[in-house]
Write an enzyme that holds these catalytic residues in place. Structure first.
Site, PDB file in Angstrom:
ATOM      1  N   HIS A 100      47.365  39.725  29.310  1.00  0.00           N
ATOM      2  CA  HIS A 100      46.734  38.859  30.301  1.00  0.00           C
ATOM      3  C   HIS A 100      46.778  37.438  29.765  1.00  0.00           C
ATOM      4  O   HIS A 100      46.540  37.198  28.587  1.00  0.00           O
ATOM      5  CB  HIS A 100      45.288  39.281  30.561  1.00  0.00           C
ATOM      6  CG  HIS A 100      44.777  38.813  31.899  1.00  0.00           C
ATOM      7  ND1 HIS A 100      44.903  39.554  33.046  1.00  0.00           N
ATOM      8  CD2 HIS A 100      44.175  37.668  32.264  1.00  0.00           C
ATOM      9  CE1 HIS A 100      44.378  38.891  34.066  1.00  0.00           C
ATOM     10  NE2 HIS A 100      43.925  37.728  33.613  1.00  0.00           N
ATOM     11  N   ASP A 147      34.674  40.947  40.318  1.00  0.00           N
ATOM     12  CA  ASP A 147      35.596  39.880  39.919  1.00  0.00           C
ATOM     13  C   ASP A 147      36.367  39.367  41.131  1.00  0.00           C
ATOM     14  O   ASP A 147      36.640  38.171  41.229  1.00  0.00           O
ATOM     15  CB  ASP A 147      36.566  40.357  38.827  1.00  0.00           C
ATOM     16  CG  ASP A 147      37.434  39.207  38.319  1.00  0.00           C
ATOM     17  OD1 ASP A 147      36.870  38.174  37.919  1.00  0.00           O
ATOM     18  OD2 ASP A 147      38.671  39.316  38.355  1.00  0.00           O
ATOM     19  N   ARG A 170      34.827  30.991  42.189  1.00  0.00           N
ATOM     20  CA  ARG A 170      35.039  30.044  41.080  1.00  0.00           C
ATOM     21  C   ARG A 170      36.237  29.141  41.366  1.00  0.00           C
ATOM     22  O   ARG A 170      36.239  27.960  41.024  1.00  0.00           O
ATOM     23  CB  ARG A 170      35.279  30.810  39.774  1.00  0.00           C
ATOM     24  CG  ARG A 170      34.032  31.481  39.229  1.00  0.00           C
ATOM     25  CD  ARG A 170      34.379  32.463  38.112  1.00  0.00           C
ATOM     26  NE  ARG A 170      35.067  31.846  37.007  1.00  0.00           N
ATOM     27  CZ  ARG A 170      36.088  32.420  36.350  1.00  0.00           C
ATOM     28  NH1 ARG A 170      36.532  33.617  36.680  1.00  0.00           N
ATOM     29  NH2 ARG A 170      36.661  31.786  35.344  1.00  0.00           N
ATOM     30  N   SER A 215      35.636  37.809  33.469  1.00  0.00           N
ATOM     31  CA  SER A 215      36.641  38.010  34.513  1.00  0.00           C
ATOM     32  C   SER A 215      37.845  38.771  33.960  1.00  0.00           C
ATOM     33  O   SER A 215      38.286  39.785  34.517  1.00  0.00           O
ATOM     34  CB  SER A 215      37.072  36.638  35.058  1.00  0.00           C
ATOM     35  OG  SER A 215      38.215  36.747  35.858  1.00  0.00           O
ATOM     36  N   LYS A 266      38.617  43.228  34.234  1.00  0.00           N
ATOM     37  CA  LYS A 266      39.861  43.778  34.809  1.00  0.00           C
ATOM     38  C   LYS A 266      40.596  44.637  33.781  1.00  0.00           C
ATOM     39  O   LYS A 266      41.063  45.729  34.084  1.00  0.00           O
ATOM     40  CB  LYS A 266      40.799  42.644  35.256  1.00  0.00           C
ATOM     41  CG  LYS A 266      40.357  41.948  36.519  1.00  0.00           C
ATOM     42  CD  LYS A 266      41.439  41.030  37.075  1.00  0.00           C
ATOM     43  CE  LYS A 266      41.599  39.709  36.359  1.00  0.00           C
ATOM     44  NZ  LYS A 266      40.483  38.765  36.450  1.00  0.00           N
TER      45      LYS A 266
END
Ligand code: URA
Length: 425
Positions: free
Chosen positions: A82, A161, A168, A183, A187
């Site tokens: 990520h 999220d 956001r 966040s 995930k």
């Protein structure tokens, strides 16, 4: 719970309890706590921060807002990466199918554009028909068939999220360490991974401007990963110029396709291999071979088809999304390109419509930048520095006004860099 008091406690710099954070996230997810209260709370967190314990409570509450992927016994290791977000960062589109060329499973859950950064889901959805909203059962079936799936947060997986991320994005509350950690890790923990690599970016086009802030974010992300039993590592990478030569949704898909076919830009290929090798069981040379011999490309085509995308148009994605205005911008001086500011390109992408200003906005798949030259290259007066792809003249002009300060060309002999204004041709 009394939500105004909960918001005020954070506004006044006090730590929140696990119970209150869990109740707040549950109420926000089910809709009993409205967006305006969640926005005010996110802004309080942005200014006041959270302790490591609060960050852990928030991550856990967001993870528990939905299901965790469950796998049958004796299935391959599950791995993923990520990024904390950058400009032109299309690594996921290349890395997910590449890792799945091995026997690993890659159950990638991504997000949409966030702040000035692009999002993997928005890029994938520029492929006609591509469905990023698979159920957990469909996700498992695809992993069994292909070893890779690319989906988004949904009503079933990380719904908290999904909502908070969208809020956001349009309320100036993205660059908060605690909110980013919760966040990303909610995930990634929902994916039930064995191994995770994090690409933590710093620079003008990242949420963390300095390396020190990126290191602190990386430490916080890794700590949550370790505590939850995921083997987590990271790389700190610069984001001062766009990654590769393109930024924008379909434009980045086109560059990812070229990379999967063995023709990608050097910085994108290097970063993809750096990240992939840290969670892969095979050596870097094998990963590079899969990029060059068509194996990773065939895996991506299979992934697109499995998720109902039209793979036949992948090699001509820009003709599916033609931008009405495409213009070159040229160097007004000769010398060495000293700066192509990623933050300016990110803001210009938003001005063109590649991202959102309000939660309900549709992104424009066609717009953005291509042929972006790299810092360190020699340029001559009149050379193309980048091409702009715009929908309207007004959006083009707004983007160009933002980019006015983005480019610096240093004299080749090594004098002080001169700000140059890109000139339209
Ligand atoms: N990526 C995410 O998924 N969330 C963030 O907050 C930042 C980057």
């Amino acid at each position: 719970m009394h939500v105004p008091s909960f918001i005020e406690r954070k506004r006044n710099g006090h730590a929140l309890t696990e119970e209150d954070i869990a109740a707040f996230i549950a109420g926000f997810t089910e809709g009993s706590i409205p967006d305006y209260q969640a926005s005010a709370w996110a802004m309080a967190v942005f200014f006041r921060g959270m302790t490591p314990a609060e960050t852990r409570f928030l991550t856990r509450a967001m993870l528990r807002s939905g299901q965790t992927l469950a796998y049958p016994a004796d299935t391959p290791p599950k791995v993923d990466k990520h990024s904390t977000g950058g400009i032109g960062d299309k690594v996921s589109l290349v890395l997910a199918p590449l890792l799945a060329c091995d026997t690993l499973w890659v159950p990638m859950i991504s997000g949409r554009g966030l702040g000035i950064t692009g999002g993997t889901l928005d890029k994938l959805e520029s492929i006609p028909g591509f469905n990023t909203a698979l159920s957990p059962e469909q996700t498992l079936r695809q992993l069994e068939k292909l070893g890779v799936v690319m989906i988004g947060q949904s009503a079933e997986i990380c719904p908290a999220d999904k909502k908070l991320y969208a809020l956001r994005d349009v309320t100036g509350t993205v660059p908060s360490q605690a909110l980013i950690v919760a966040s990303i890790m909610s995930k990634k923990l929902a994916e039930n991974l064995n191994r995770l690599v994090l690409d933590v970016k710093f620079g003008s086009g990242a949420f963390m401007p300095t390396r020190a802030e990126a290191e602190s974010l990386a430490a916080a992300l890794e700590q949550v990963g370790r505590e939850m039993g995921v083997q987590t590592c990271h790389r700190i990478t610069p984001m001062n110029e766009p990654l590769g030569h393109s930024a924008g949704n379909a434009l980045e898909v086109a560059e990812a396709v070229a990379t999967l076919q063995g023709g990608g830009p050097a910085d994108l290929v290097t970063l993809t291999l750096d990240l992939a090798e840290s969670v892969s069981d095979v050596p870097r040379s094998q990963l590079a071979a899969w990029l060059n011999d068509g194996t990773a490309w065939r895996k991506f085509v299979a992934l697109v088809e499995a998720q109902q995308g039209n793979a036949r148009v992948l090699e001509s994605i820009l003709s599916v999304h033609p931008a009405p205005i495409v213009e070159e911008f040229t160097a007004s001086d000769s010398g060495i390109l000293a700066r192509m500011d990623a933050g300016c390109f990110g803001r210009a992408c938003i001005a063109l419509g590649a991202g959102r200003a309000k939660a309900a906005d549709q992104v424009d798949a066609a717009v953005g930048f291509s042929q972006i030259r790299k810092v360190g290259q020699a340029v001559h007066r009149g050379d193309c520095l980048f091409r702009i792809h715009a929908r309207t003249e007004a959006q083009r002009d707004e983007a160009i006004a933002i980019l006015r300060d983005a480019v610096e060309i240093a004299p080749a002999s090594g004098g002080a860099p001169a700000r140059t204004e890109a000139r339209e041709t």
